[in-house]
Each structure stands twice: as structure tokens, then as C-alpha cells.
Design a protein around this motif. Structure first.
Motif, mmCIF file in Angstrom:
data_model
loop_
_atom_site.group_PDB
_atom_site.id
_atom_site.type_symbol
_atom_site.label_atom_id
_atom_site.label_comp_id
_atom_site.label_asym_id
_atom_site.label_seq_id
_atom_site.Cartn_x
_atom_site.Cartn_y
_atom_site.Cartn_z
ATOM 1 N N UNK A 1 41.879 -32.133 -49.636
ATOM 2 C CA UNK A 1 42.281 -32.830 -48.416
ATOM 3 C C UNK A 1 42.044 -31.953 -47.183
ATOM 4 N N UNK A 2 42.423 -30.668 -47.273
ATOM 5 C CA UNK A 2 42.222 -29.752 -46.147
ATOM 6 C C UNK A 2 40.731 -29.607 -45.827
ATOM 7 N N UNK A 3 39.894 -29.530 -46.850
ATOM 8 C CA UNK A 3 38.447 -29.432 -46.625
ATOM 9 C C UNK A 3 37.918 -30.707 -45.970
ATOM 10 N N UNK A 4 38.437 -31.847 -46.395
ATOM 11 C CA UNK A 4 37.998 -33.114 -45.812
ATOM 12 C C UNK A 4 38.405 -33.213 -44.347
ATOM 13 N N UNK A 5 39.630 -32.802 -44.035
ATOM 14 C CA UNK A 5 40.093 -32.822 -42.640
ATOM 15 C C UNK A 5 39.221 -31.899 -41.801
ATOM 16 N N UNK A 6 38.937 -30.718 -42.317
ATOM 17 C CA UNK A 6 38.092 -29.767 -41.591
ATOM 18 C C UNK A 6 36.696 -30.339 -41.363
ATOM 19 N N UNK A 7 36.133 -30.968 -42.394
ATOM 20 C CA UNK A 7 34.797 -31.565 -42.271
ATOM 21 C C UNK A 7 34.809 -32.690 -41.245
ATOM 22 N N UNK A 8 35.859 -33.509 -41.257
ATOM 23 C CA UNK A 8 35.947 -34.612 -40.299
ATOM 24 C C UNK A 8 36.104 -34.091 -38.871
ATOM 25 N N UNK A 9 36.885 -33.036 -38.711
ATOM 26 C CA UNK A 9 37.033 -32.445 -37.371
ATOM 27 C C UNK A 9 35.712 -31.864 -36.889
ATOM 28 N N UNK A 10 34.976 -31.230 -37.788
ATOM 29 C CA UNK A 10 33.670 -30.680 -37.421
ATOM 30 C C UNK A 10 32.713 -31.794 -37.023
ATOM 31 N N UNK A 11 32.742 -32.888 -37.792
ATOM 32 C CA UNK A 11 31.895 -34.031 -37.469
ATOM 33 C C UNK A 11 32.291 -34.632 -36.128
ATOM 34 N N UNK A 12 33.615 -34.727 -35.878
ATOM 35 C CA UNK A 12 34.088 -35.259 -34.597
ATOM 36 C C UNK A 12 33.626 -34.388 -33.438
ATOM 37 N N UNK A 13 33.685 -33.070 -33.626
ATOM 38 C CA UNK A 13 33.248 -32.157 -32.568
ATOM 39 C C UNK A 13 31.755 -32.338 -32.296
ATOM 40 N N UNK A 14 30.977 -32.511 -33.342
ATOM 41 C CA UNK A 14 29.535 -32.717 -33.162
ATOM 42 C C UNK A 14 29.274 -34.034 -32.447
ATOM 43 N N UNK A 15 30.031 -35.066 -32.799
ATOM 44 C CA UNK A 15 29.882 -36.362 -32.137
ATOM 45 C C UNK A 15 30.288 -36.248 -30.675
ATOM 46 N N UNK A 16 31.378 -35.517 -30.415
ATOM 47 C CA UNK A 16 31.819 -35.323 -29.035
ATOM 48 C C UNK A 16 30.744 -34.633 -28.211
ATOM 49 N N UNK A 17 30.085 -33.632 -28.791
ATOM 50 C CA UNK A 17 29.018 -32.932 -28.074
ATOM 51 C C UNK A 17 27.854 -33.881 -27.799
ATOM 52 N N UNK A 18 27.515 -34.703 -28.786
ATOM 53 C CA UNK A 18 26.428 -35.661 -28.608
ATOM 54 C C UNK A 18 26.816 -36.734 -27.594
ATOM 55 N N UNK A 19 28.097 -37.099 -27.548
ATOM 56 C CA UNK A 19 28.559 -38.136 -26.624
ATOM 57 C C UNK A 19 28.465 -37.675 -25.178
ATOM 58 N N UNK A 20 28.490 -36.371 -24.976
ATOM 59 C CA UNK A 20 28.391 -35.840 -23.622
ATOM 60 C C UNK A 20 26.962 -35.931 -23.083
ATOM 61 N N UNK A 21 26.012 -36.211 -23.960
ATOM 62 C CA UNK A 21 24.621 -36.314 -23.523
ATOM 63 C C UNK A 21 24.452 -37.565 -22.658
ATOM 64 N N UNK A 22 23.607 -37.484 -21.656
ATOM 65 C CA UNK A 22 23.402 -38.638 -20.782
ATOM 66 C C UNK A 22 22.883 -39.854 -21.553
ATOM 67 N N UNK A 23 23.398 -41.031 -21.184
ATOM 68 C CA UNK A 23 22.916 -42.266 -21.779
ATOM 69 C C UNK A 23 23.520 -42.615 -23.125
ATOM 70 N N UNK A 24 24.593 -41.934 -23.541
ATOM 71 C CA UNK A 24 25.222 -42.250 -24.824
ATOM 72 C C UNK A 24 26.585 -42.877 -24.587
#
Length: 87
Positions: A47-70
Motif C-alpha cells: 500500500x505504501x509503495x502504491x501511494x508513493x507511486x501515485x504521488x509520483x505520477x500526480x507530480x509528473x502530471x502536475x508538471x505536465x499540466x503546467x505546460x502551455x495549452x494543457x
């Protein structure tokens, strides 16, 4: 970017593992046998590994969301896991 654990297929979602933890506790009547305790410990690590993986994925999505036009990502839903051990 390197693949995430979920992309490699080695981590189930936190929600799925959480459901299995809850089912284990419900089945046990709040008292874990030695075998159930070992399974519970394994599930907590997963469960802890899954939460960590999901947080990492969320952070990557957040970085991509900051890109113009997304568009902004959809909000995440779920219930936090609360564990209480019987004495």
C-alpha cells in the motif's frame, strides 16, 4: 522520463490494496492470526509503495499540466486508510 512502477506492472493501486486490507480485517473479526498478520504487513508495504507511486505520477502530471495549452487534471478521489489495531 523513466517508467513508473505502475507502468511496469509491479504495483496495484492504493485503493485496491486498501480494499484487501479492509477485507482482511473484516474477515478476522479484528484479531489477526499469525498468517494474517504476515499478510497484513506485506499489504502495508505494498500500500505504501502504491501511494508513493501515485504521488509520483500526480507530480509528473502536475508538471505536465503546467505546460502551455494543457487542461488541468481531474481531481483525485478516494478515502484515506485509517488502521486501528485491536489490543
Amino acid at each position: 522520463m523513466s517508467p513508473t512502477l505502475r507502468e511496469l506492472g509491479s504495483v496495484r493501486s492504493a485503493a485496491v490494496v486498501n480494499a484487501e486490507i479492509r477485507a482482511l480485517w473484516a474477515k478476522s473479526g479484528s484479531r489477526l492470526s499469525e498468517a494474517d498478520e504476515a499478510r497484513y504487513q506485506h499489504l502495508l508495504v505494498e500500500w505504501a509503495a502504491a501511494v508513493d507511486a501515485e504521488r509520483s505520477e500526480d507530480a509528473a502530471v502536475d508538471e505536465e499540466a503546467d505546460a502551455p495549452g494543457t487542461a488541468p487534471p481531474a481531481p483525485r478521489t478516494g478515502v484515506p486508510l485509517r488502521l486501528i489495531r485491536a489490543a
